[in-house]
Motif scaffolding. Structure first.
Motif, mmCIF file in Angstrom:
data_model
loop_
_atom_site.group_PDB
_atom_site.id
_atom_site.type_symbol
_atom_site.label_atom_id
_atom_site.label_comp_id
_atom_site.label_asym_id
_atom_site.label_seq_id
_atom_site.Cartn_x
_atom_site.Cartn_y
_atom_site.Cartn_z
ATOM 1 N N HIS A 244 0.830 -1.206 0.000
ATOM 2 C CA HIS A 244 0.000 0.000 0.000
ATOM 3 C C HIS A 244 0.862 1.252 0.000
ATOM 4 C CE1 HIS A 244 -2.568 3.154 1.922
ATOM 5 N NE2 HIS A 244 -3.410 2.699 1.013
ATOM 6 N N ILE A 245 1.916 1.263 0.798
ATOM 7 C CA ILE A 245 2.811 2.424 0.862
ATOM 8 C C ILE A 245 3.432 2.698 -0.507
ATOM 9 C CG2 ILE A 245 4.985 3.282 1.812
ATOM 10 C CD1 ILE A 245 4.307 1.776 4.401
ATOM 11 N N LEU A 246 3.882 1.646 -1.183
ATOM 12 C CA LEU A 246 4.500 1.797 -2.501
ATOM 13 C C LEU A 246 3.491 2.326 -3.521
ATOM 14 C CD1 LEU A 246 6.951 1.456 -4.319
ATOM 15 C CD2 LEU A 246 6.300 -0.946 -4.639
ATOM 16 N N ALA A 247 2.270 1.768 -3.518
ATOM 17 C CA ALA A 247 1.241 2.200 -4.462
ATOM 18 C C ALA A 247 0.853 3.656 -4.230
ATOM 19 C CB ALA A 247 0.011 1.298 -4.346
ATOM 20 N N VAL A 248 0.701 4.047 -2.966
ATOM 21 C CA VAL A 248 0.340 5.431 -2.621
ATOM 22 C C VAL A 248 1.455 6.386 -3.027
ATOM 23 C CG1 VAL A 248 -0.007 7.013 -0.685
ATOM 24 C CG2 VAL A 248 -1.259 4.860 -0.763
ATOM 25 N N THR A 249 2.703 5.993 -2.780
ATOM 26 C CA THR A 249 3.852 6.844 -3.130
ATOM 27 C C THR A 249 3.912 7.107 -4.628
ATOM 28 O OG1 THR A 249 5.116 5.964 -1.257
ATOM 29 C CG2 THR A 249 6.357 7.057 -3.007
ATOM 30 N N ILE A 250 3.688 6.068 -5.422
ATOM 31 C CA ILE A 250 3.717 6.217 -6.878
ATOM 32 C C ILE A 250 2.570 7.098 -7.352
ATOM 33 C CG2 ILE A 250 3.464 4.985 -9.072
ATOM 34 C CD1 ILE A 250 4.893 2.612 -7.754
ATOM 35 N N TYR A 252 0.587 9.406 -5.651
ATOM 36 C CA TYR A 252 0.673 10.806 -5.244
ATOM 37 C C TYR A 252 1.981 11.449 -5.697
ATOM 38 C CZ TYR A 252 -3.598 10.481 -2.533
ATOM 39 O OH TYR A 252 -4.914 10.348 -2.170
ATOM 40 N N GLY A 253 3.012 10.655 -5.910
ATOM 41 C CA GLY A 253 4.264 11.196 -6.443
ATOM 42 C C GLY A 253 4.089 11.735 -7.848
ATOM 43 N N PHE A 277 1.849 8.972 -16.585
ATOM 44 C CA PHE A 277 2.245 8.119 -15.469
ATOM 45 C C PHE A 277 1.047 7.711 -14.622
ATOM 46 C CE2 PHE A 277 4.718 6.717 -11.810
ATOM 47 C CZ PHE A 277 5.749 6.070 -12.459
ATOM 48 N N TYR A 278 0.204 8.684 -14.201
ATOM 49 C CA TYR A 278 -0.866 8.293 -13.282
ATOM 50 C C TYR A 278 -2.146 7.838 -13.967
ATOM 51 C CZ TYR A 278 -3.469 12.789 -13.486
ATOM 52 O OH TYR A 278 -4.222 13.870 -13.879
ATOM 53 N N THR A 279 -2.280 8.057 -15.294
ATOM 54 C CA THR A 279 -3.467 7.541 -15.983
ATOM 55 C C THR A 279 -3.207 6.224 -16.697
ATOM 56 O OG1 THR A 279 -2.985 8.794 -18.026
ATOM 57 C CG2 THR A 279 -4.387 9.869 -16.376
#
Length: 316
Positions: A244-250, A252-253, A277-279
């Motif tokens: 979860h931490i990795l997914a959230v970082t990517i 919101y990053g 990147f985020y879409t």
């Protein structure tokens, strides 16, 4: 969703990522591959969680919802984007553009709130493990998912309704590969003040609310982990949050990169890069992160593969 009475534009042209002919085919093949992996990975995750009884827990229920959101909003963007690489002009009608905007906003807002719900789930699991089954009951989980979709629905209706008020009578070329809020507002020849106020208010809420929930949850989680006496216990507790931490970082990053661009990149070029990147990339990475870094998912996958192989061998 139909065009406004005063708008003289009935269709738009999506500029796409690049105008260089030599890059069209390589980019088409690359993003087609990304889309295939995204669809297979997210559908596979949803199917695996549905078939594996020991994955019928709140955490994996939320992972399946996240996979569904990723699958949907990548489908809203990528197929139309691929058309741009094989046609001279990627034309999108006014109703199609507003529909794409509506569903993009709906799923991107839902994704942010889904991450917040998943952080709360990890908070309850680690900080209040004895009350976990009661606190995260089926009814509670269902209501949390309803809340996620409600936030997305409100945001999508607000942004799309405001955009339908905008008069488009200038250049109809959208300098992007999909119908996003900022590129559309650049084409307006009417006041966009209401749109900008709505955008600001909803952006602040839909960024701050999930972010504060995630940060608050992990501050409590870290405090609880540090109180665990043995190193093995701390490591096990932290491992349940690592995906979860990795997914959230990517996620919101990539959004932070959009609003904090490097000085040597023009705003629209930077906007396109971060949007890609985020879409497109994030929906592909999320199911891979939750499968490759999650022991429960790998165990369930191995069991299903073994069962299938046993059935095949039995038939022979």
């Amino acid at each position: 969703m139909t065009a406004g009475n005063h708008s003289t534009v009935t269709e738009f042209i999506l500029a796409g990522l690049t105008e260089k002919p030599e890059l069209q085919l390589p980019l088409f093949l690359f993003f087609l591959g990304v889309y295939v992996v995204t669809v297979v990975a997210n559908l596979g995750m949803i199917t695996l969680i549905g078939l594996s009884s020991h994955l019928h827990t709140p955490m994996y229920y939320f992972v399946s919802i996240l996979s569904f959101i990723d699958l949907c909003y990548s489908t809203v963007i990528i197929p139309k984007m691929l058309v741009n690489f094989v046609t001279e002009k990627n034309i999108i009608s006014y109703p199609e553009c507003m529909t794409q905007l509506y569903f993009f906003v709906f799923f991107i807002i839902s994704e942010g709130h889904m991450f917040a719900v998943m952080a709360y789930d990890r908070y309850v699991a680690i900080c209040n493990p004895l009350l976990y089954n009661v606190t995260m009951s089926y009814q509670v989980c269902s209501w949390l998912v309803v809340e996620v979709y409600t936030m997305g629905l409100i945001g999508a209706i607000a942004h799309t309704s405001c955009m339908l008020r905008v008069v488009f009578c200038k250049d109809k070329i959208i300098n992007h590969y999909f119908c996003d809020v900022f590129p559309l507002l650049e084409l307006s020849c009417s006041s966009t003040y209401i749109n900008e106020v709505v955008l600001l208010c909803f952006s602040v809420f839909n960024i701050l609310a999930p972010t504060l929930t995630i940060l608050g949850s992990y501050v409590s989680i870290i405090a609880s982990i540090l109180r665990i006496p043995c190193t093995e216990g701390r490591s096990k507790a932290f491992s349940t949050c690592s995906s979860h931490i990795l997914a959230v970082t990517i996620f919101y990053g990539s959004e932070a990169f959009m609003y904090l661009p490097p000085s040597n990149i023009t705003s629209m070029d930077q906007n396109k890069v971060s949007s890609v990147f985020y879409t497109i990339i994030v929906p592909m990475l999320n199911p891979l992160i939750y499968s490759l870094r999650n022991k429960g998912v790998k165990v369930a996958l191995n069991k299903i593969i073994e069962k299938r192989l046993f059935c095949i061998l039995k038939d022979f």
